[in-house]
Write an enzyme that holds these catalytic residues in place. Sequence first.
Site, PDB file in Angstrom:
ATOM      1  N   SER A  95       0.772  -1.149   0.079  1.00 52.92           N
ATOM      2  CA  SER A  95       0.059   0.076  -0.134  1.00 52.92           C
ATOM      3  C   SER A  95       0.902   1.002   0.029  1.00 52.92           C
ATOM      4  O   SER A  95       1.487   1.410   1.010  1.00 52.92           O
ATOM      5  CB  SER A  95      -0.937  -0.010   1.141  1.00 52.92           C
ATOM      6  OG  SER A  95      -1.790   1.124   1.095  1.00 52.92           O
ATOM      7  N   LYS A 132      -6.829   1.830  -3.390  1.00 46.86           N
ATOM      8  CA  LYS A 132      -6.293   1.057  -2.087  1.00 46.86           C
ATOM      9  C   LYS A 132      -6.340   2.316  -1.073  1.00 46.86           C
ATOM     10  O   LYS A 132      -7.070   2.312  -0.186  1.00 46.86           O
ATOM     11  CB  LYS A 132      -5.195   0.599  -2.099  1.00 46.86           C
ATOM     12  CG  LYS A 132      -4.568   0.564  -0.823  1.00 46.86           C
ATOM     13  CD  LYS A 132      -5.183  -0.779  -0.002  1.00 46.86           C
ATOM     14  CE  LYS A 132      -4.733  -1.391   1.229  1.00 46.86           C
ATOM     15  NZ  LYS A 132      -5.286  -2.483   1.904  1.00 46.86           N
ATOM     16  N   LYS A 163       0.142   5.108   7.805  1.00 50.06           N
ATOM     17  CA  LYS A 163       0.992   5.507   6.933  1.00 50.06           C
ATOM     18  C   LYS A 163       0.167   5.895   5.645  1.00 50.06           C
ATOM     19  O   LYS A 163       0.294   6.564   4.888  1.00 50.06           O
ATOM     20  CB  LYS A 163       2.023   4.582   6.764  1.00 50.06           C
ATOM     21  CG  LYS A 163       2.680   4.541   5.265  1.00 50.06           C
ATOM     22  CD  LYS A 163       2.199   3.652   4.106  1.00 50.06           C
ATOM     23  CE  LYS A 163       2.080   2.127   4.477  1.00 50.06           C
ATOM     24  NZ  LYS A 163       1.651   1.294   3.632  1.00 50.06           N
TER      25      LYS A 163
END
Length: 309
Positions: free
Chosen positions: A107, A182, A250
């Site tokens: 990701s 995503k 993140k």
Amino acid sequence: MQIEFIVERNKIMDKIGFIGLGIMGTPMALNLLKHQADLHVYDVRESLSDRLVSEGAVKSDPSTIGSTCSVIFLMLPSGGIVKEVLFGEEGVCAGLVPGTVVCDMSSVAPEDSLYCSRLLREKGCGFLDAPVSGGEPKAVDGTLSFMAGGDDATFQKVLPYLEMMGSSALLVGDTGTGSIAKLANQIIVNMTIASVSEAFVFATKAGADPEKVYKAIRGGLAGSAVLDAKLPMILERNFVPGGPIYINHKDIKNVVEEAHLIGTPIPLTSQLFEIMQAMKVRGHMGEDHCGIVKYFENLADCKVQKRDD
């Protein structure tokens, strides 16, 4: 194009590289081995590679994987690590053979995917950004969903292996669109966890049994896969990570940066990022992201948990 994996599985002869054997990577690699893939693995933590070797994999290193494998999967914590593994001095590209396909399932920010794609194509290699949704449980049982960005030919070459690790895949569009999808997924998932947390802290503080509230509302419009996956964990005070807060933190940081770059206001996601920052200060980053409930519990001075009968 939506791919539902109902076709007969064929024996594949490619040598497959898999780099990154963490919470998600290990069960994904194990599912490749279950389908007799010729799998070559690497992780900086040698014990993780050794586990895969005991299941039939070949222990390797990034450069050797680049020179011997025709399809290479990456499942790594961040875009910076992806770029170092690919383009570092002893990285995959040190021995990369033209025609190789690299599929990054990490990701990362869309810019990271575009950067990797450009450099790999200069070497005559294909690239697919194909992050996953489903967390550790679906990684274990092989029912992950893949959202991919790249060209159709590259997608089709990787597809048989995605089939071994997941139940569906969608080629969203050009390079970077898998990563965009995503990030959108992460907004919804983490925002829903925050909403569930706030709602059940409210219900608990007001005197209601949170487990009964859950049973009462889960069949209505408030019901969701996130509610069903995460509220039982909260009630059991189970914060063992399937999706740790630090990874989601993140991702939300990447959302905020990308939104600022393209000029899209994201007031709710920005607040979510600050909630995660507070979790970081309190030392909760290694917990499952349902641990976000602790932020709201701290504000209200109450705890969402099962009640003794």
